[in-house]
Design a protein around this motif. Sequence first.
Motif, mmCIF file in Angstrom:
data_model
loop_
_atom_site.group_PDB
_atom_site.id
_atom_site.type_symbol
_atom_site.label_atom_id
_atom_site.label_comp_id
_atom_site.label_asym_id
_atom_site.label_seq_id
_atom_site.Cartn_x
_atom_site.Cartn_y
_atom_site.Cartn_z
ATOM 1 N N GLU A 52 -2.454 2.674 -9.166
ATOM 2 C CA GLU A 52 -3.750 2.002 -9.319
ATOM 3 C C GLU A 52 -3.567 0.500 -9.498
ATOM 4 O O GLU A 52 -4.340 -0.306 -8.957
ATOM 5 N N LYS A 66 -7.104 -4.694 -2.794
ATOM 6 C CA LYS A 66 -8.532 -4.713 -2.438
ATOM 7 C C LYS A 66 -8.916 -5.994 -1.723
ATOM 8 O O LYS A 66 -9.888 -6.040 -0.968
ATOM 9 N N ALA A 92 2.098 1.964 -3.396
ATOM 10 C CA ALA A 92 1.047 2.626 -4.176
ATOM 11 C C ALA A 92 0.906 4.091 -3.767
ATOM 12 O O ALA A 92 0.785 4.979 -4.625
ATOM 13 N N LYS A 93 0.950 4.347 -2.463
ATOM 14 C CA LYS A 93 0.776 5.723 -1.966
ATOM 15 C C LYS A 93 1.950 6.601 -2.408
ATOM 16 O O LYS A 93 1.766 7.764 -2.798
ATOM 17 N N ALA A 122 -6.841 1.014 0.646
ATOM 18 C CA ALA A 122 -6.527 0.777 -0.769
ATOM 19 C C ALA A 122 -7.726 1.088 -1.656
ATOM 20 O O ALA A 122 -7.587 1.717 -2.716
ATOM 21 N N GLN A 148 -1.244 -1.371 -8.218
ATOM 22 C CA GLN A 148 -0.923 -1.947 -6.908
ATOM 23 C C GLN A 148 -2.168 -2.015 -6.019
ATOM 24 O O GLN A 148 -2.373 -2.979 -5.271
ATOM 25 N N LEU A 149 -2.990 -1.011 -6.134
ATOM 26 C CA LEU A 149 -4.183 -0.926 -5.288
ATOM 27 C C LEU A 149 -5.222 -1.978 -5.652
ATOM 28 O O LEU A 149 -5.965 -2.449 -4.797
ATOM 29 N N LYS A 183 -7.880 3.948 -4.502
ATOM 30 C CA LYS A 183 -8.155 3.511 -5.881
ATOM 31 C C LYS A 183 -9.343 4.278 -6.468
ATOM 32 O O LYS A 183 -9.309 4.716 -7.628
ATOM 33 N N PHE A 204 0.836 -1.203 0.000
ATOM 34 C CA PHE A 204 0.000 0.000 0.000
ATOM 35 C C PHE A 204 0.875 1.258 0.000
ATOM 36 O O PHE A 204 0.582 2.241 -0.688
ATOM 37 N N TYR A 216 1.567 7.406 -5.967
ATOM 38 C CA TYR A 216 0.505 8.424 -6.052
ATOM 39 C C TYR A 216 1.055 9.809 -5.717
ATOM 40 O O TYR A 216 0.777 10.793 -6.415
#
Length: 592
Positions: free
Chosen positions: A428, A435, A415-416, A446, A430-431, A450, A412, A419
Amino acid sequence: MRFLLLFFILFSFTSFAQDDDFVAKEYFQNGAFEKALVLYKKLYSKNSKNRNYLLQLVKTHQQLEQYAEAQLLLEEELARYPYPPLYIELGYNYAVQKDTISAKINYDKAIDFIDEKPNFAYAVGIAFENLSLLDQAITTYEKAMRLNPELNFNMRLARIYGEKGDVENMFNSYLEFSESNESYINTIKREFSTFIGESDENENNAILRKMLLKKIQTAPNLLWNELLSWLFIQQKDYKKAFVQEKAIFKRQLESLDRIEELANIAYNQNQNDIATSVFQFIIENTQDIDDKIRAHYNIITIETKKATTKDYVALNEKYLSLLDLYGRNRRTLDLQIAYAHFLAFNLNRIEEAITFLKESLPLGLSDFQLAQVKLELGDILVLEEKFNEALIYYTQIQHSLKNSTISQLARFKVAKTSYYKGDFKWAESQLKVLKKSTSQLTANDALDLKLLISDNKAEDSLQTALKIYAKADLLAFQNKKEEAITLLSTILKAYKTEVIVPQTLLKQAQLLEEKGAYNKAKDNYELLIRDFKDSILMDDALYALAEIYTNKLGLPEKAKPLYETILFEYADSIYFVEARKKFRALRGDALN
């Protein structure tokens, strides 16, 4: 051969009987009583010793208002063997015909059997309960316990009293039962929780509290202190719970586990003063070094959260003092990570924090402990906007502890970080994987991120507003709240209707709350609720606004309709359970 033939005949008879029994039950449940009657007569005639067939046949006659036939069956069986529960069935047969005198005579006959054989009480009591004759069941159980003190029907009595709404006798019966059956204490707590609330002004809470205090005075038993502590915890009165837990500890002097559990509950409920007191008690009363270190860690974590810039010098000295006292080793790793976080996020001594953490890596740490250090290193590097280096540490965690909770958290953070960099496509991807994370918190975070990316990608091909929002999000992470609030305002001015606006209003409101600007935060929530009724963030805004009204602005009556809206319009919201509890409390409901 003969044996096999006999076995086959018996097996066939049993199978046919079971089939008839099943069909008869189906007929009875569906209201086809004439058809059920035929089958039950057949079953009973073939096996007159089966009392279940007798009772079902009696009930079927009663449904068909054939009371004389039911009476005859019961009287014939009683003539053969005077089984007490059958007198209850006979009495009930009179009762449905409005003959209360004959009904009482037969009920009393069943109860009188207990004089000679108290052990019949269970069967008699259950028979009364099955017919909802609760007063007679109470009489039965209480009489049996008087005649034979070894019998204990308090659990059954408690449930009957609960069904009757007699809370005081229910509490008393449970307490009487628990005294000789302490292994049932968690079951009893669950039963109590149905009848008590979160307020010490709740009438049922007051009844239970008085009972427990009286028992502590008249019949000392640590069980009563434990239950009283539990009651205070339900009321979030952790200070009073602490008094009881200290009393238990001083008499047992065995383990501080219960007291540590109380400290953690108070800490998680943001009751920082009492949590600090309890952790301090642990430090003063334990000989276990790990317990001491853990308590010190929790206290300094609380102090760091509350600290203002003027407190930082003293806090820095306290961190160093604790690390000097207990050393830099595996035992103090949480304390080391907390200090590095303090250096970076509070004192802005980022390079010093990174160096300090890297010195922890060769301490012979487990894979999980190494992951904890690398996770904090990654966060500090993100703070300094060294994104690529941060990503290396997060990725190392994913590879070393695949599918673990901390690995999912690291994914996460990958992903962050992507971002924050503006690489929304990689973030997106990775997110999507996260899920389905086993960690609900990570999965929820997440999904939120997303949706933020995908919704705005569809709305704005250049993703200009999303880039500004991501920058503001990074500023908030860097503890630059004022700059983040200002940057979010540029989105609100330039993008009036886009999908990013409700998210921006919510984020800005949350930051304003953190700064204590509750009226400004309130304005944001109200604007979101008024102008973006179709937003998926509506329940977030409703709940947050209700909490401000209740806890910060002292206007609980304005909170009530907001909680109510969540209950009626957002039943699948993550806030539903808490909203229901708080709405009922504001409405003045007596029970949870």
